[in-house]
Design a protein around this motif. Sequence first.
Motif, PDB file in Angstrom:
ATOM      1  N   ALA A 191     -12.752  10.702  -2.903  1.00 35.18           N
ATOM      2  CA  ALA A 191     -13.032   9.298  -3.225  1.00 35.18           C
ATOM      3  C   ALA A 191     -14.443   9.148  -3.765  1.00 35.18           C
ATOM      4  O   ALA A 191     -15.341   9.924  -3.438  1.00 35.18           O
ATOM      5  N   ARG A 204       0.835  -1.209   0.000  1.00 34.76           N
ATOM      6  CA  ARG A 204       0.000   0.000   0.000  1.00 34.76           C
ATOM      7  C   ARG A 204       0.869   1.258   0.000  1.00 34.76           C
ATOM      8  O   ARG A 204       0.467   2.294  -0.512  1.00 34.76           O
ATOM      9  N   THR A 227       1.724   1.489  -3.747  1.00 37.38           N
ATOM     10  CA  THR A 227       0.626   1.693  -4.696  1.00 37.38           C
ATOM     11  C   THR A 227      -0.298   2.846  -4.342  1.00 37.38           C
ATOM     12  O   THR A 227      -0.927   3.430  -5.216  1.00 37.38           O
ATOM     13  N   HIS A 228      -0.411   3.171  -3.043  1.00 36.32           N
ATOM     14  CA  HIS A 228      -1.342   4.213  -2.612  1.00 36.32           C
ATOM     15  C   HIS A 228      -0.646   5.409  -1.960  1.00 36.32           C
ATOM     16  O   HIS A 228      -1.320   6.331  -1.513  1.00 36.32           O
ATOM     17  N   ALA A 274       0.811   5.273   0.859  1.00 30.73           N
ATOM     18  CA  ALA A 274       0.457   5.190   2.269  1.00 30.73           C
ATOM     19  C   ALA A 274       1.662   5.481   3.151  1.00 30.73           C
ATOM     20  O   ALA A 274       2.815   5.264   2.766  1.00 30.73           O
ATOM     21  N   ASP A 293      -7.439   9.692   0.102  1.00 28.56           N
ATOM     22  CA  ASP A 293      -7.930   9.975  -1.242  1.00 28.56           C
ATOM     23  C   ASP A 293      -8.639  11.319  -1.180  1.00 28.56           C
ATOM     24  O   ASP A 293      -9.623  11.456  -0.437  1.00 28.56           O
ATOM     25  N   THR A 298      -8.029   6.122   4.826  1.00 24.08           N
ATOM     26  CA  THR A 298      -8.095   4.692   5.121  1.00 24.08           C
ATOM     27  C   THR A 298      -6.901   4.245   5.952  1.00 24.08           C
ATOM     28  O   THR A 298      -5.759   4.606   5.654  1.00 24.08           O
ATOM     29  N   TRP A 331      -3.567   6.180   4.331  1.00 29.62           N
ATOM     30  CA  TRP A 331      -3.479   7.021   3.138  1.00 29.62           C
ATOM     31  C   TRP A 331      -4.778   7.776   2.939  1.00 29.62           C
ATOM     32  O   TRP A 331      -5.820   7.425   3.503  1.00 29.62           O
TER      33      TRP A 331
END
Length: 247
Positions: free
Chosen positions: A146, A122, A125-126, A128, A143, A170, A141
Amino acid sequence: MSGPGYVGRTAGTVAASYSIVVPPGFVRVPGGMDAPDAVAFVAVQLGEQPDLGTEATVDDWRLRFGSALASALAADANGRVLDSYLSAGPLPGTDIVCSIVVASVPVTRTPHADLDRLLLRRVATHGAAPIVLAGDPAVVWTDPAAEAPAQDDRAAPDEVADLTPLRRRTVLTRVAGHDDRLLTLVLTIGSATDASAAPGDADADTGSDIDARTRIVDAVTDVFDAMLSTFRWRDAEGRLVTDRPLA
């Protein structure tokens, strides 16, 4: 730190539940409820019931709880939500509502299903950030805007107001004593609007309105982060799991 209310973290300590300090202005909805039962549960906590014979009161009830409640229920498509915490209507003087959904995420045991690696993924990819939640590795992380969860058939159309998503934050964390699941805490902040209002009825947001809304969203996010600092695991006997020495 001592007493029967605590248990030290050891190799055999297993979390069975959790506790978290929730600020005033939120109501709790346990996982597994359908929309009518959830509305009734909220009403009991608030000490009020919607007067279904008064159209204005029903509209107000929909606006206060419909959007956030529907979003929280829709998040439980697989029956894994433990609890949802909903703001008791829009924040005073605003149209902003928010929900916090706590859910279990089962992980299939395989030689490659390393939970720490799942968390690190994460980060890649995010974007985080690694954190520690109640003594266990976690990531968080945000958004900026969202997409709202899809509405399912458990949320009746006449109970739902539109929800314009503003931000989602999240947390994904390991669970003390478990190697087959993770836990998520998801804060969703949105703007609740009356679905019957025609476009153009309201004045367009000015720059100052947008700035004010951003400050409110930032403040709600800060409250969520403060709540995370109170998160604790409990064992099957309800004792708080602690890393501190027990006298």
